[in-house]
Design an enzyme around this catalytic site. Structure first.
Site, mmCIF file in Angstrom:
data_model
loop_
_atom_site.group_PDB
_atom_site.id
_atom_site.type_symbol
_atom_site.label_atom_id
_atom_site.label_comp_id
_atom_site.label_asym_id
_atom_site.label_seq_id
_atom_site.Cartn_x
_atom_site.Cartn_y
_atom_site.Cartn_z
ATOM 1 C CG ASP A 77 19.390 -11.372 -13.039
ATOM 2 O OD1 ASP A 77 18.878 -12.002 -13.989
ATOM 3 O OD2 ASP A 77 20.504 -11.655 -12.562
ATOM 4 N NE ARG A 110 18.396 -16.636 -11.137
ATOM 5 C CZ ARG A 110 19.121 -15.622 -10.684
ATOM 6 N NH1 ARG A 110 19.654 -15.674 -9.483
ATOM 7 N NH2 ARG A 110 19.306 -14.554 -11.431
ATOM 8 C CB SER A 137 22.586 -7.359 -21.801
ATOM 9 O OG SER A 137 22.734 -8.747 -22.028
ATOM 10 C CG HIS A 176 11.494 -13.218 -19.897
ATOM 11 N ND1 HIS A 176 12.497 -12.818 -19.049
ATOM 12 C CD2 HIS A 176 12.023 -14.195 -20.688
ATOM 13 C CE1 HIS A 176 13.601 -13.520 -19.321
ATOM 14 N NE2 HIS A 176 13.334 -14.360 -20.305
ATOM 15 C CG ASN A 189 12.337 -11.920 -15.463
ATOM 16 O OD1 ASN A 189 12.175 -11.445 -14.345
ATOM 17 N ND2 ASN A 189 12.325 -11.189 -16.562
ATOM 18 C CG LEU A 192 9.301 8.138 -13.951
ATOM 19 C CD1 LEU A 192 10.472 8.263 -12.965
ATOM 20 C CD2 LEU A 192 8.450 6.919 -13.561
HETATM 21 C C1 IPE Z 1 21.629 -8.776 -17.089
HETATM 22 O O1 IPE Z 1 21.127 -9.988 -16.674
HETATM 23 C C2 IPE Z 1 20.800 -8.228 -18.191
HETATM 24 C C3 IPE Z 1 19.426 -7.860 -17.857
HETATM 25 C C4 IPE Z 1 18.872 -7.929 -16.684
HETATM 26 C C5 IPE Z 1 18.656 -7.376 -18.953
HETATM 27 P P1 IPE Z 1 21.747 -11.378 -17.162
HETATM 28 O O2 IPE Z 1 20.970 -12.433 -16.450
HETATM 29 O O3 IPE Z 1 21.759 -11.418 -18.635
HETATM 30 O O4 IPE Z 1 23.247 -11.279 -16.633
HETATM 31 P P2 IPE Z 1 24.279 -12.424 -16.229
HETATM 32 O O5 IPE Z 1 24.424 -13.321 -17.410
HETATM 33 O O6 IPE Z 1 23.718 -13.145 -15.043
HETATM 34 O O7 IPE Z 1 25.534 -11.683 -15.880
HETATM 35 C C1 IPE Z 2 16.321 -11.162 -16.430
HETATM 36 O O1 IPE Z 2 15.983 -12.431 -15.993
HETATM 37 C C2 IPE Z 2 15.711 -10.813 -17.775
HETATM 38 C C3 IPE Z 2 16.670 -10.742 -18.877
HETATM 39 C C4 IPE Z 2 17.965 -10.892 -18.790
HETATM 40 C C5 IPE Z 2 16.116 -10.496 -20.185
HETATM 41 P P1 IPE Z 2 16.811 -13.703 -16.450
HETATM 42 O O2 IPE Z 2 16.173 -14.252 -17.679
HETATM 43 O O3 IPE Z 2 18.252 -13.385 -16.565
HETATM 44 O O4 IPE Z 2 16.561 -14.685 -15.233
HETATM 45 P P2 IPE Z 2 17.600 -15.690 -14.576
HETATM 46 O O5 IPE Z 2 18.814 -14.885 -14.198
HETATM 47 O O6 IPE Z 2 17.916 -16.735 -15.602
HETATM 48 O O7 IPE Z 2 16.878 -16.248 -13.388
HETATM 49 MG MG MG Z 3 19.802 -13.426 -15.242
#
Ligand code: IPE
Ligand code: IPE
Ligand code: MG
Length: 240
Positions: A16, A20, A61, A33, A18, A127
Site C-alpha cells: 500500500d 501517496r 482487490s 504503481h 503507491n 519460493l
Molecule cells: C488494499 O489497498 C488493496 C491492495 C493493496 C491491493 P487499498 O488501498 O485498496 O485499501 P483501502 O481502500 O485503503 O482499505
Molecule cells: C496500493 O497503493 C496499490 C493498489 C491498491 C493497487 P494505493 O494505490 O492504494 O496507494 P494509496 O493508498 O492511494 O497511497
Molecule cells: Mg491504498
C-alpha cells in the site's frame, strides 16, 4: 551455541501507498504503481535469500475495480508488462507464481498472461510467489461455503465432517500454509478484505514506509521483528 532465528514460512504483504508516493513526488498515481514493481523484485529476492517459502502479495482487490478507469487500465497494463518482463528472471530464481482471486472481469490479454506466468514458472521450487489479483477474502469464503453446501447436497460430505481442513481446502489458498506474518506498508492498519480466515494467528507488522520505498533492507527488518515475536497460540510459554 546461539539459537537459530525463526524465519516465517509464509509472508503476506499488502502493498500500500503507491498513490501517496506518487503524490509526494508530484507524479500521477499510475507512476506510483510502476515504481512499486521494483519493490516487488526486491521482496522476491529478499524472501528467496532468507529461505521464506511462500510470499503472497496483495496486488489488486475486488474493490479496486471501483477506481478511475484510467488507473485500473494502467494497473492491468502494468501486470501484463511485468509478467512478460519478469518471467525469465523469476524462473531463473526458482520462483513459482500462482495467482489467487476470481478470474472474472479480466480482459482476454490479462487472462492469457495469468495462464502464461503460472505455467511458465510451474517447476519453481525455491519460493512460491502468490499474487492476489482481483481478490476478496469475503468472496473467497462465500465461494467456499457454496462449494461445501453443494457437496453436502450431493451426499458427498456429511455436515459433521465439516472442519477447519475442509474449509481451508475449499478456499483459493488451498494447499498453502497460513501466513506467519502479514505486512502492510504505508502505516494503514487494516486488512482491507485480505486473507481473513488465513490470518488467524499471523503476526502483524505495519511499517510507515510507502510501498515504492520498501527495499530488501525493509524486508530484512520485518524478519527481525518477526523473530522477536512470541507466538503463543493461546497457550502459556516460558516467557509469560
Ligand atoms: C488494499 O489497498 C488493496 C491492495 C493493496 C491491493 P487499498 O488501498 O485498496 O485499501 P483501502 O481502500 O485503503 O482499505
Ligand atoms: C496500493 O497503493 C496499490 C493498489 C491498491 C493497487 P494505493 O494505490 O492504494 O496507494 P494509496 O493508498 O492511494 O497511497
Ligand atoms: Mg491504498
Amino acid at each position: 551455541m546461539s539459537e537459530k532465528r525463526a524465519i516465517p514460512e509464509h509472508v503476506a504483504i499488502i502493498m500500500d501507498g503507491n498513490g501517496r508516493w506518487a503524490k509526494q513526488q508530484g507524479k500521477e498515481r499510475y507512476e506510483g504503481h510502476i515504481a512499486g514493481v521494483e519493490s516487488v523484485r526486491a521482496v522476491v529476492r529478499a524472501a528467496a535469500r532468507n529461505g521464506v517459502k511462500w510470499l503472497t502479495l496483495y496486488a489488486f482487490s475486488t474493490e479496486n475495480w471501483g477506481r478511475p478507469a484510467a488507473e485500473v487500465e494502467a494497473i492491468m497494463e502494468l501486470f501484463c508488462k511485468s509478467v512478460m518482463g519478469e518471467c525469465d528472471d523469476l524462473k531463473r530464481q526458482g520462483v513459482k507464481v500462482r495467482i489467487i482471486g476470481e478470474r472474472t472481469h479480466f480482459s482476454e490479454r490479462v487472462l492469457t498472461m495469468i495462464d502464461h506466468i503460472e505455467s511458465y514458472t510451474e517447476g519453481g521450487e525455491r519460493l512460491t510467489l502468490v499474487l492476489a489479483f482481483n481478490y476478496s477474502s469475503r468472496r473467497e469464503m462465500v465461494l467456499a461455503m457454496q462449494s461445501i453446501a453443494q457437496r453436502v447436497q450431493l451426499g458427498e460430505l456429511k455436515v459433521e465432517a465439516i472442519d477447519d481442513d475442509v474449509v481451508a481446502d475449499s478456499l483459493m489458498t488451498r494447499g498453502m500454509p497460513d501466513p506467519d506474518m502479514i505486512i502492510r506498508t504505508s502505516g494503514e492498519c487494516r486488512l482491507s478484505n485480505f486473507l481473513l480466515w488465513q490470518a488467524s494467528y499471523a503476526e502483524f507488522y505495519f511499517p510507515e514506509v510507502l510501498w515504492p520505498d520498501f527495499t530488501e533492507e525493509e524486508f530484512d527488518k520485518a524478519l527481525e521483528v518477526f523473530a522477536r515475536r512470541d507466538r503463543r497460540y493461546g497457550l502459556v510459554t516460558d516467557e509469560n
